[in-house]
Enzyme design. Structure first.
Site, short mmCIF file in Angstrom:
data_model
loop_
_atom_site.label_atom_id
_atom_site.label_comp_id
_atom_site.label_asym_id
_atom_site.label_seq_id
_atom_site.Cartn_x
_atom_site.Cartn_y
_atom_site.Cartn_z
N ASP A 16 15.02 35.04 29.70
CA ASP A 16 15.55 36.22 30.38
C ASP A 16 14.54 36.74 31.41
O ASP A 16 14.91 37.27 32.47
CB ASP A 16 15.88 37.31 29.34
CG ASP A 16 17.00 38.23 29.77
OD1 ASP A 16 17.15 38.45 30.98
OD2 ASP A 16 17.72 38.75 28.90
N CYS A 240 18.96 40.09 34.56
CA CYS A 240 19.95 39.08 34.94
C CYS A 240 20.05 39.02 36.45
O CYS A 240 20.28 40.04 37.11
CB CYS A 240 21.30 39.43 34.33
SG CYS A 240 22.63 38.35 34.89
N1 COA Z 1 23.36 22.35 34.09
C1 COA Z 1 23.08 21.72 35.28
N2 COA Z 1 23.94 21.61 36.28
C2 COA Z 1 25.16 22.12 36.10
C3 COA Z 1 25.53 22.78 34.91
C4 COA Z 1 24.56 22.89 33.88
N3 COA Z 1 24.83 23.50 32.75
N4 COA Z 1 26.79 23.18 35.02
C5 COA Z 1 27.21 22.80 36.23
N5 COA Z 1 26.23 22.16 36.88
C6 COA Z 1 26.25 21.58 38.22
C7 COA Z 1 27.42 20.68 38.44
O1 COA Z 1 27.13 19.39 38.01
C8 COA Z 1 27.61 20.75 39.94
O2 COA Z 1 26.60 19.99 40.55
P1 COA Z 1 26.82 19.30 42.00
O3 COA Z 1 27.05 20.44 42.95
O4 COA Z 1 25.55 18.59 42.24
O5 COA Z 1 28.01 18.45 41.82
C9 COA Z 1 27.29 22.20 40.23
O6 COA Z 1 26.43 22.63 39.17
C10 COA Z 1 28.52 23.07 40.28
O7 COA Z 1 29.26 22.89 39.07
P2 COA Z 1 30.49 23.80 38.69
O8 COA Z 1 31.00 23.36 37.37
O9 COA Z 1 31.48 23.82 39.84
O10 COA Z 1 29.82 25.17 38.49
P3 COA Z 1 29.82 26.48 39.37
O11 COA Z 1 29.23 26.27 40.70
O12 COA Z 1 31.15 27.14 39.27
O13 COA Z 1 28.77 27.33 38.48
C11 COA Z 1 27.78 27.66 36.34
C12 COA Z 1 29.05 27.63 37.13
C13 COA Z 1 28.11 28.27 34.98
C14 COA Z 1 27.24 26.27 36.17
C15 COA Z 1 26.73 28.54 37.08
O14 COA Z 1 27.33 29.73 37.51
C16 COA Z 1 25.54 28.87 36.24
O15 COA Z 1 24.76 27.99 35.87
N6 COA Z 1 25.33 30.13 35.90
C17 COA Z 1 24.20 30.52 35.10
C18 COA Z 1 24.12 31.98 35.07
C19 COA Z 1 22.90 32.47 34.34
O16 COA Z 1 22.08 31.72 33.83
N7 COA Z 1 22.79 33.77 34.30
C20 COA Z 1 21.69 34.43 33.69
C21 COA Z 1 21.77 34.48 32.23
S1 COA Z 1 22.94 35.63 31.58
ZN ZN Z 2 19.36 39.91 28.95
#
Ligand code: COA
Ligand code: ZN
Length: 318
Positions: A16, A240
């Protein structure tokens, strides 16, 4: 007060906290912090997250960190995961436990993971399946459980419906996260009074942020209602990247100091933790919000001013 004799702290600073640091913390320093935290006897450490490296570039070295930490028997090493892709990576990296993320607010869920709550539930079902096959336990966290920086107060019924959907997925451990420090102790108590009897057998964790100086009061409210698992961040790191106004978690050493002062055990060596916090301040290059690092523990004593010892001696000779 009604207090448990022992509580379990999960240190989340390297996840975090480091996720929102403006600069990338070198892998070797992340590993050093995790190893130092382990050495304090910390029972649970959320090491990193397996999320998109585009979303959170600060934690793009999750695999390497997991591979390089020294695992202390007795510490559970977990990581945050938003989808099945993250779950597969986490299992391959041999996490002891997966922490999932979904928000009780549609707006924050869209901002954070680019999914509606319903879409997230589908992904979390897939996460649960990956974890079940690998024999890795899952704990399900709910961001913005009490308030959302976009929508305001999250109604208790809304939180309850997200909890119910996670319980439907088989969750037995649920973390209620106050992502931007909007909750107050009365609200936390009301939520727990409603949720605990409705979902028997669930292991509850409270994840607090001290954005409005209500983190420890909120923890005390939950403690009085029987919650014994709390997340905290070394030095009070945390926030966040997808919740405007988010700031640090409750500071681990401040919380543990408060618990120990009240006679509640944690199994953590507080002095070693304070040293670790000093080292984290060096790493991030600025003072952190924690108070105990500055003030010292409650039993710190100062030398008497000149003249006072002689007068004290005279008083006790009377
Ligand atoms: N680990 C690594 N790469 C990931 C992944 C993961 N868990 N999930 C998705 N990806 C990659 C995909 O392979 C894709 O890669 P590419 O562009 O090279 O093909 C890309 O990310 C987009 O994937 P998609 O499924 O379309 O995801 P998105 O762009 O809609 O994003 C999340 C969704 C959930 C992956 C993204 O918003 C995220 O990681 N959020 C994390 C938020 C966070 O940590 N917040 C703080 C804590 S509360
Ligand atoms: Zn938190």
């Amino acid at each position: 007060m009604k207090l448990a004799t022992r509580v379990t702290i999960c240190e989340v600073g390297t996840r975090d906290g480091f996720q929102i640091e403006p600069g990338f913390i070198p892998t070797e320093q992340k590993v050093e912090v995790v190893d130092r935290l382990s050495a304090t006897g910390m029972p649970r450490i959320e090491v990193t997250s397996f999320v998109s490296p585009k979303a959170v570039p600060q934690l793009r070295d999750a695999e390497e960190v997991m591979a390089r930490i020294r695992r202390r028997p007795g510490t559970v090493y977990s990581a945050l995961v938003p989808n099945d892709k993250g779950a597969v990576r986490a299992v391959d990296a041999r996490v002891d436990e997966i922490h999932t993320v979904i928000s009780a607010s549609e707006s924050h869920n869209l901002a954070n993971v680019n999914m509606s709550i319903a879409e997230s539930i589908v992904k979390l079902r897939a996460v649960a399946e990956v974890a079940r096959r690998a024999g890795v336990p899952v704990s399900a966290g709910i961001s913005c459980s009490f308030g959302c920086p976009f929508e305001g107060e999250v109604p208790a019924a809304r939180l309850e419906s997200v909890v119910a959907r996670l319980v439907d997925l088989g969750a037995t451990s649920i973390g209620l996260a106050d992502t931007t420090g909007m909750a107050n102790p009365a609200q936390v108590a009301r939520a727990l009074e409603r949720l605990v009897p409705r979902f028997p057998g669930i292991q509850w964790t409270l994840h607090t942020h001290d954005t409005r100086a209500m983190a420890i009061p909120n923890i005390l409210a939950a403690l009085e209602l029987g919650v014994t698992q709390f997340d905290a961040s070394i030095g009070g790191l945390g926030g966040c990247p997808f919740a405007p106004g988010a700031s640090g978690n409750v500071c681990t050493e401040d919380l543990i100091h408060c618990l120990h002062a009240m006679g509640v055990e944690t199994g953590v060596d507080l002095d070693a933790l304070i040293e670790t916090s000093r080292r984290v301040q060096e790493i991030v290059g600025r003072p952190l919000p924690g108070q105990i690092v500055k003030a010292g523990k409650w039993d710190r004593r100062y030398p008497l001013p000149d003249g006072v010892p002689a007068r004290l001696a005279a008083l006790s000779a009377r």
